[in-house]
Design a protein around this motif. Structure first.
Motif, short mmCIF file in Angstrom:
data_model
loop_
_atom_site.label_atom_id
_atom_site.label_comp_id
_atom_site.label_asym_id
_atom_site.label_seq_id
_atom_site.Cartn_x
_atom_site.Cartn_y
_atom_site.Cartn_z
N HIS A 94 0.80 -1.22 0.12
CA HIS A 94 -0.10 -0.12 -0.01
C HIS A 94 1.11 1.20 0.11
CE1 HIS A 94 -4.17 1.14 0.09
NE2 HIS A 94 -3.77 2.33 1.05
N ASP A 95 0.36 2.43 -0.23
CA ASP A 95 0.99 3.73 -0.14
C ASP A 95 1.22 4.19 1.19
OD1 ASP A 95 1.96 6.29 -0.28
OD2 ASP A 95 0.52 6.84 -2.03
N LEU A 96 2.28 3.82 2.06
CA LEU A 96 2.45 3.72 3.35
C LEU A 96 2.49 5.29 3.76
CD1 LEU A 96 5.01 0.86 4.34
CD2 LEU A 96 2.50 1.10 4.01
N ALA A 97 3.19 6.11 2.94
CA ALA A 97 3.35 7.70 3.04
C ALA A 97 2.14 8.15 3.02
CB ALA A 97 4.31 8.13 2.00
N ALA A 98 1.07 7.97 2.20
CA ALA A 98 0.01 8.45 2.23
C ALA A 98 -1.15 8.04 3.36
CB ALA A 98 -0.82 7.92 0.94
N MET A 99 -0.70 6.96 3.99
CA MET A 99 -1.29 6.38 4.98
C MET A 99 -1.18 7.34 6.29
SD MET A 99 -1.24 2.16 4.67
CE MET A 99 -2.20 2.16 6.31
N ALA A 100 0.33 7.72 6.43
CA ALA A 100 0.74 8.22 7.62
C ALA A 100 0.45 9.64 7.44
CB ALA A 100 2.11 7.77 7.66
N ALA A 101 0.28 10.29 6.43
CA ALA A 101 0.59 11.85 6.03
C ALA A 101 -0.72 12.50 7.12
CB ALA A 101 0.09 12.33 4.78
#
Length: 550
Positions: A113-120
């Motif tokens: 998954h797009d981890l950076a988008a999840m955490a942003a």
């Protein structure tokens, strides 16, 4: 040099001595490198949320940048709530997670998954490292951003193949930054003049005072002018000695409640906090008509964010408070003494009220919250650090325990529950020479009960006290408030707010994770159980049956 070596060398250069984590396959490069870096301890957890919760409180207690390593998308998802808590706590933290091989990106890999988008949404900065050449610079920037005021978590995704790539770009290293900003003299002069002319000043002491080690400067200012001191409704630290005659307690969670508490003040100085975090909407201002409002913050984003100010200053809060102490200068000692005597009389009256309340509830069965707190305090060492997630018992805790300095008390911010039991791990790791007492409600503790295993695994002598009222008591209070505020006529029962059928067995759960436990049903047994648990020198859980909502 491979990416994983750059990674570990960057951590070592930034003084990281603990990694809080939950291991997984994509974290293999980090785990396989730990043997070569014995100065970095890995604190292992059974759930990613517990790892972040422990790191959050570790960062607060140690004053260091907390470092976390999680496992891909589901693991990061498990941790999001606790990252939110760290954001609200303003904890400098670097959160990383292993990511799938970037060459699999178009194949939709397992756990991808797009981890950076999840955490942003819950971090100050969120990024994925795309090549080993970026590792050192990105990590260096991550530490910088995490520590810039207001501090908070950042997130870095680490693809497994990037960690194994070769690079000639060196590890990131910390810069020698001297960031203690001095206040504008004109702003301090304006504040000092307003303080000198105020008749009934009050100060709201935010967590930033504790983080900056500025509690001594605040005490000096309070003693100089005779101002009342309040804490925010939610606070993570102790920014003012609670035995001081000027300490008034904790502020409410809605504007009318705040207005009632501040009604007698003609000036309010807010220092180092979000001001104010409300639970319920209600119209109106928290300040009485004509009240002067002042604010000191270490970063511009918070200054005058919710309220127009009569004077606002951006600076290191310690430097600003020290400047104010000097600027108010020749304030009348006689006036300050009269004010302090009045505050002392209020404090004594409230202490007498609490004593009467405890006495009235002394013999109740199950044990009242007031008596439970009195017995816990009597059994705990005087030097114990309190990690608090009592919620509905919090007022009794603060009326029973006294906290002198910033290192005596830790709690979570943001309202997410489960932070206490997890956070106690971080406090114990940061402060190994002091006993740690974690007091939590039964409902809250179940969000991070796996922390007991970590306490046993790392032999952390924490005494966990679970106040078992077999309900989500705060939700019952809140549904009462909801019905009243929205004029909902109802005598319905509290739906799905009881922790029964089956009962939770905390001593059994603790035993299953290697922690000894004691189940206390009688108030007379609480003090002895607490004392015995601390004397054991091992992690110990005490389940105390207390009364539910009456």
């Amino acid at each position: 040099m491979r990416g994983r070596q750059v990674f570990m060398e960057t951590l070592a250069a930034h003084g990281v001595d603990r990694i809080f984590g939950n291991p997984g396959t994509t974290e293999s490069p980090l785990l396989d490198s730990l043997h070569d870096y014995p100065q970095i301890e890995y604190v292992v957890h059974l759930h990613e949320g517990v790892a972040v919760g422990a790191a959050n409180f570790y960062g607060q207690a140690s004053g260091k940048t907390a470092f976390v390593n999680l496992h891909v998308a589901p693991g990061l998802g498990n941790a999001i709530g606790m990252i939110y808590g760290a954001l609200k706590n303003n904890t400098a933290m670097v959160v990383t997670a292993g990511q799938q091989d970037t060459r699999l990106r178009l194949r939709d890999p397992v756990l991808g998954h797009d981890l950076a988008a999840m955490a942003a949404p819950v971090t100050k900065w969120s990024v994925q490292v795309e090549t080993a050449d970026e590792l050192g610079p990105i990590l260096q920037r991550a530490f910088k951003i995490a520590n810039e005021a207001p501090a908070g978590p950042v997130f870095v995704a680490l693809p497994i193949n990037v960690m194994e790539q070769e690079t000639s770009v060196p590890p990131g290293r910390p810069g020698q930054s001297f960031a203690r900003s001095q206040p504008d003299p004109a702003g301090i002069a304006a504040m000092a003049e307003l303080l000198r002319t105020a008749k009934t000043p009050a100060i709201v002491a935010g967590d930033e005072i504790a983080r900056a080690g500025a509690d001594g400067a605040l005490v000096s200012l309070v003693n100089r002018i005779g101002a009342a001191v309040w804490f925010e409704g939610l606070r993570g630290r102790n920014s003012f000695p609670t035995e001081h005659p000027a300490w008034r307690g904790t502020l409410a969670f809605d504007a009318p409640g705040l207005a009632r508490q501040l009604a007698g003040n003609d000036l309010v100085l807010m220092v180092g906090g979000p001001f104010f975090e409300e639970v319920w909407y209600a119209p109106g201002s928290p300040f009485p008509a004509g009240c002067k409002v002042l604010q000191i913050e270490s970063a511009p984003a918070r200054l005058a964010y919710n309220f127009a100010l009569d004077a606002g200053v951006i600076a290191d809060v310690g430097a600003a408070l020290e400047a104010l102490v000097h600027a108010v200068g020749g304030f009348s000692a006689a006036v300050a003494r009269v004010r302090m005597n009045q505050l002392e009389a209020q404090k004594q009256a409230e202490a007498a009220g609490q004593k009467a309340r405890v006495e009235k509830a002394w013999a109740r069965t199950p044990t009242s919250m007031a008596r439970a707190m009195a017995e816990i305090r009597a059994g705990a060492p005087a030097e114990a650090i309190v990690v608090d997630e009592t919620i509905t018992a919090n007022l009794d805790l603060f009326k029973t325990f006294s906290f002198d300095g910033p290192m005596d008390y830790f709690s979570g911010r943001g309202g997410g529950i489960g932070q206490g039991v997890a956070g106690a791990i971080g406090v114990a790791v940061a402060e190994p020479k002091r006993p740690v007492l974690c007091v939590s409600g039964d409902g809250s503790s179940m969000y991070s009960i796996q922390a007991l295993w970590t306490a046993a695994h790392h032999d952390l002598p924490i005494v966990f006290v679970i106040l078992a009222n077999r309900e989500y008591r705060v939700l019952k209070h809140n549904i009462d408030a909801y019905r009243q505020r929205f004029d909902v006529k109802s005598n319905k029962p509290y739906m799905h707010m009881d922790l029964t059928g089956p009962m939770l067995g905390f001593v059994d759960m603790a035993k299953g994770m290697g922690v000894a436990g004691t189940h206390v049903t009688k108030a007379d047994d609480i003090q002895g159980a607490i004392a015995d648990a601390f004397r054991s020198g091992k992690p110990h859980l005490i389940e105390i049956e207390i009364e539910g909502k009456r």
